[in-house]
Enzyme design. Structure first.
Site, PDB file in Angstrom:
ATOM      1  N   LYS A   1       0.819  -1.212   0.000  1.00  0.00           N
ATOM      2  CA  LYS A   1       0.000   0.000   0.000  1.00  0.00           C
ATOM      3  C   LYS A   1       0.854   1.264   0.000  1.00  0.00           C
ATOM      4  CE  LYS A   1      -2.163  -1.220   3.775  1.00  0.00           C
ATOM      5  NZ  LYS A   1      -1.539  -2.562   3.989  1.00  0.00           N
TER       6      LYS A   1
ATOM      7  N   ARG B   1      10.535  -1.556  11.422  1.00  0.00           N
ATOM      8  CA  ARG B   1       9.382  -1.126  12.189  1.00  0.00           C
ATOM      9  C   ARG B   1       9.227  -2.018  13.406  1.00  0.00           C
ATOM     10  NH1 ARG B   1       4.374  -0.192   8.098  1.00  0.00           N
ATOM     11  NH2 ARG B   1       3.400  -1.345   9.801  1.00  0.00           N
TER      12      ARG B   1
ATOM     13  N   ARG C   1      -1.130  -9.239  13.727  1.00  0.00           N
ATOM     14  CA  ARG C   1      -1.637  -8.251  12.769  1.00  0.00           C
ATOM     15  C   ARG C   1      -2.509  -8.920  11.713  1.00  0.00           C
ATOM     16  NH1 ARG C   1       3.438  -5.380  10.475  1.00  0.00           N
ATOM     17  NH2 ARG C   1       1.950  -3.988   9.459  1.00  0.00           N
TER      18      ARG C   1
ATOM     19  N   ARG D   1      11.877  -5.940   5.155  1.00  0.00           N
ATOM     20  CA  ARG D   1      11.488  -4.534   5.028  1.00  0.00           C
ATOM     21  C   ARG D   1      12.311  -3.645   5.952  1.00  0.00           C
ATOM     22  NH1 ARG D   1       5.244  -2.951   5.163  1.00  0.00           N
ATOM     23  NH2 ARG D   1       5.317  -3.885   7.251  1.00  0.00           N
TER      24      ARG D   1
ATOM     25  N   ARG E   1      -9.702   0.972   8.650  1.00  0.00           N
ATOM     26  CA  ARG E   1      -9.393  -0.417   8.982  1.00  0.00           C
ATOM     27  C   ARG E   1     -10.523  -1.123   9.721  1.00  0.00           C
ATOM     28  NH1 ARG E   1      -2.939  -1.021  10.107  1.00  0.00           N
ATOM     29  NH2 ARG E   1      -2.254   0.067   8.232  1.00  0.00           N
TER      30      ARG E   1
END
Length: 218
Positions: free
Chosen positions: A15, A161, A172, A127, A88
């Site tokens: 995203k 993160r 998550r 990431r 969300r």
């Protein structure tokens, strides 16, 4: 292209990356509620400190915090926008719809970027982020390395993160299935949902999104 888009999808579906491309190629504003909340957490604001408790556990931030942050950001904004990872929950979707109505606007499309779980896990494992410019990179690509300088701005070192952990990711994904899946139905029932295969490469995904936008009525 004066559109209001919401970008939906599981963690690491792409995203944020696609939001950057929408900004670069179409001039969209691309707010990320997650980034806003992380900035507030770093600044030590009450909302940020509350949000940080949820980030660390891989849980969604309570609706009232996210809704308030979006309302503050939206004040006085005009022009095309693609909001990243929001809403969300259905409650957030309803609040966002009401906010847009106040400004005589509405959501034009909800773009659902779908990705398979093995792809998501691989992306999260590699990431890296820059807290300076907000760039997102893959470890080992374009000179990106944990603890190394950001390839884009060189002002900050790259880090991970707090919620990019195996344990946090599992939580998550559960939260996503439980709370965000109904949002997909919310927009689909209104004829606004467009699905995009996020398992493909960045350029292919963006080509798909561009085709959707260019086919939309003026």
């Amino acid at each position: 292209m004066d559109c209001r888009l919401v970008l939906l999808g599981p963690p690491a579906a792409g995203k944020g990356t696609q939001a950057e491309l929408l900004k670069k190629h179409f001039g969209f504003e691309t707010p990320s509620v997650g980034a806003m909340l992380r900035e507030q957490a770093a600044a030590g604001t009450p909302a940020g400190l509350r949000a940080a408790e949820y980030f660390e556990r891989g849980l969604l931030v309570p609706d009232e915090i996210s809704i308030d942050v979006v309302r503050q950001w939206f004040a006085g904004r005009k022009g095309p926008m693609a909001i990243d990872g929001y809403p969300r929950t259905v409650r957030q979707a309803e609040a966002f719809e009401a906010l847009l109505r106040e400004h005589h606007s509405a959501v034009d499309f909800a773009l659902l970027i779908e990705a398979d779980e093995p792809v998501i896990r691989d992306r999260v494992a590699h990431r890296l982020i820059c807290k300076g410019c907000g760039g997102v990179f893959r470890d080992g690509i374009e000179g990106a390395a944990l603890g190394g300088n950001c390839p884009r701005c060189a002002a900050c070192v790259l880090s991970r993160r707090a919620d990019d952990k195996v344990e946090a990711l599992a939580d998550r994904l559960i939260e996503y299935r439980d709370k965000t899946a109904p949002v997909i139905g919310y927009y689909e029932s209104r004829g606004l949902l467009r699905r995009v295969d996020g398992n493909r490469g960045i350029a292919d995904v963006f080509a798909n999104i561009s085709a959707i936008l260019e086919a939309a009525p003026a």
